[in-house]
Design an enzyme around this catalytic site. Structure first.
Site, PDB file in Angstrom:
ATOM      1  N   THR A 110       1.030  -1.174   0.239  1.00  0.00           N
ATOM      2  CA  THR A 110       0.030  -0.373   0.402  1.00  0.00           C
ATOM      3  C   THR A 110       1.390   1.594   0.555  1.00  0.00           C
ATOM      4  O   THR A 110       0.332   2.386  -0.689  1.00  0.00           O
ATOM      5  CB  THR A 110      -1.147   0.517   1.135  1.00  0.00           C
ATOM      6  OG1 THR A 110      -0.335  -0.588   2.015  1.00  0.00           O
ATOM      7  CG2 THR A 110      -2.257  -1.451   0.526  1.00  0.00           C
ATOM      8  N   CYS A 169      -4.005   3.468   6.042  1.00  0.00           N
ATOM      9  CA  CYS A 169      -4.517   3.133   7.774  1.00  0.00           C
ATOM     10  C   CYS A 169      -5.286   3.374   8.538  1.00  0.00           C
ATOM     11  O   CYS A 169      -5.970   3.033   9.270  1.00  0.00           O
ATOM     12  CB  CYS A 169      -2.899   2.341   8.025  1.00  0.00           C
ATOM     13  SG  CYS A 169      -1.910   2.519   8.947  1.00  0.00           S
TER      14      CYS A 169
END
Length: 472
Positions: free
Chosen positions: A116, A248
């Protein structure tokens, strides 16, 4: 050679080279380490756009522009925060207490890089490691191996040109699970930085080495009655669409009291949020996760339009974020879990007490120790919630994605966010150089030594002698 065997061999070789470099790094002055980190910052910033484009093209996650922004953040903002730090040598001297504190590098670090944030994590972790005088070996996610290897090469070349020993920054090119496990257990490795999925973080903590792991994020955002509702919605949506929601710390749900529900709905619709009906929400919900419970990679970092197309639903033009009103939390409620895409759960509760319980329920399901966002002007309610919410980052009136990493707050700027013991992590910090050193304390005697027996010493000796007689 078998791929796994070749990967394990590469891990051992890189760990050995890193250890040789570590022996030289441990002699470097603060000025030398500062020169290296400055060079890394400049080189990475100059390559921010190129590396961001590479990461987006290889992974298919997010967008190149936001990845460039993250790369600049991980180089420029991080360097700004660490430039004046003392990390090695004499850190502090207290003449009154006769105490010295000396910074000592922990040694070779193994760093796991997620798909990510495959380039920005490299820059951040390399800069904080070298600032602390530590060599670092990276292991990339297989889905982002090319861009991670290239990011490490940019860092390594800049470091070498600034006087850093060869081998102090390296990356596995044959990245397999077995190779990563081998690296984590190599005797030269002293600490593991695990920025990745729950399985990899668990493996890091099970390796027998000290580790700093990052737990999952599942942060709720509470819009309180005292909030500027328009501003709160703008911040939540901008956060959830930044790099298409893959940071996140980005919001995963919105919590509102019933008396504020209609105002928030209107503002969401006005700013590009689309509240799906039950049928649409069911279709998208079925798409979010695989049957085994893992997040579906086909929706990670995709736009709201991409996700709607995959789910077979029609949404208004200009939709930025998909929302589904929910009443449940748990295994049968997919919207209550972390969703690395522009999709949000929407919960309406009767009062503050129920909001608090819902937020705790969501975080204890997933994301405990990570982040919570609150939009409010009433400091008393902020204080009340801050004492009860189980997170390491309680963010007020700021976008979660950027506030959590320290871009829009005064938290330490970091791409590696600890979740504390409640989240299964060894640290609750935004990880920086001070997490990668040990402190050697030199303590001078302050009390005169007395050769006189301690009170009752003779009596204790006599009693001990009597006891021994009974056993001899």
């Amino acid at each position: 050679m078998d791929q796994d065997l070749a990967s394990r061999q590469e891990a051992r070789e890189l760990a050995q080279l890193a250890q040789q470099a570590q022996q030289k790094l441990r002699t470097f002055s603060q000025a030398q380490l500062d020169q290296i980190t400055k060079a890394i910052c400049q080189a990475f910033s100059a390559n921010a756009a190129r590396l961001g484009k590479m990461a987006q093209e290889e992974t298919g996650f997010g967008n190149a522009k936001d990845k460039e922004t993250k790369n600049r953040f991980a180089s420029e903002k991080v360097y700004e925060a660490i430039a004046s730090m003392k990390t090695v040598g004499l850190l502090e001297e207290d003449p009154e207490k006769k105490l010295w504190e000396i910074g000592v590098p922990v040694g070779v670090i193994a760093a796991i890089v997620p798909s990510t944030n495959p380039t920005s994590t490299v820059c951040h972790n390399a800069m904080i490691a070298l600032k602390a005088g530590c060599a670092i070996v990276f292991t990339p996610h297989p889905a982002a191996a090319k861009c991670t290897v290239e990011a490490v090469e940019v860092v390594a070349q800049a470091a070498r040109e600034a006087g850093c020993p060869s081998g102090a920054v390296s990356c596995m090119k044959l990245s397999t699970m077995e190779g990563t496990r081998e690296l984590m257990t190599c005797p030269q490795v002293r600490l593991i930085l695990a920025t990745g999925g729950p399985g990899m973080v668990k493996a890091a903590y099970s390796s027998g080495k000290p580790a700093i792991g990052v737990g999952a994020g599942n942060g709720p955002a509470y819009i309180h009655g005292s909030a500027d509702v328009s501003r709160a919605v703008e911040q939540i949506l901008s956060s959830k669409t930044f790099d298409n929601g893959i940071i996140c710390a980005s919001e995963q749900s919105i919590l509102v009291e019933r008396n504020l529900d209609q105002r928030v709905r209107q503002e969401l619709s006005k700013q590009g949020g689309y509240l799906m009906n039950d049928q649409e929400a069911q279709k998208v919900g079925q798409l979010l996760f695989r049957p085994d419970g893992r997040l579906n990679p086909k929706i990670v970092g995709k736009t709201a339009a991409d996700i709607a197309r995959q789910a077979g639903i029609s949404i208004p033009s200009g939709t930025r974020v998909l929302l589904a009103q929910q009443t449940q939390v748990g295994d049968s409620a997919p919207y209550s879990w972390e969703k690395l895409c522009p999709v949000l759960a929407y919960y309406v509760e009767e009062n503050e007490a129920q909001i608090l319980r819902r937020a705790q329920e969501l975080l204890y399901l997933e994301g405990a120790g990570h982040s919570f966002m609150m939009h409010a002007q009433d400091e008393a309610v902020v204080r009340r919630f801050a004492l009860e919410i189980p997170v390491s980052r309680f963010l007020v009136n700021t976008p979660g994605a950027l506030g959590g990493i320290g871009a829009t707050t005064n938290l330490f700027p970091a791409m590696t966010l600890g979740c504390g013991a409640v989240g299964g992590s060894s640290s609750s910090n935004n990880i920086g150089p001070m997490d990668l050193i040990n402190v050697r304390r030199v303590a001078w005697g302050t009390e005169p030594h007395s050769s006189q027996p301690l009170p009752n010493e003779d009596l204790i000796s006599a009693l001990a002698a009597e006891i021994m007689k009974k056993f001899l």
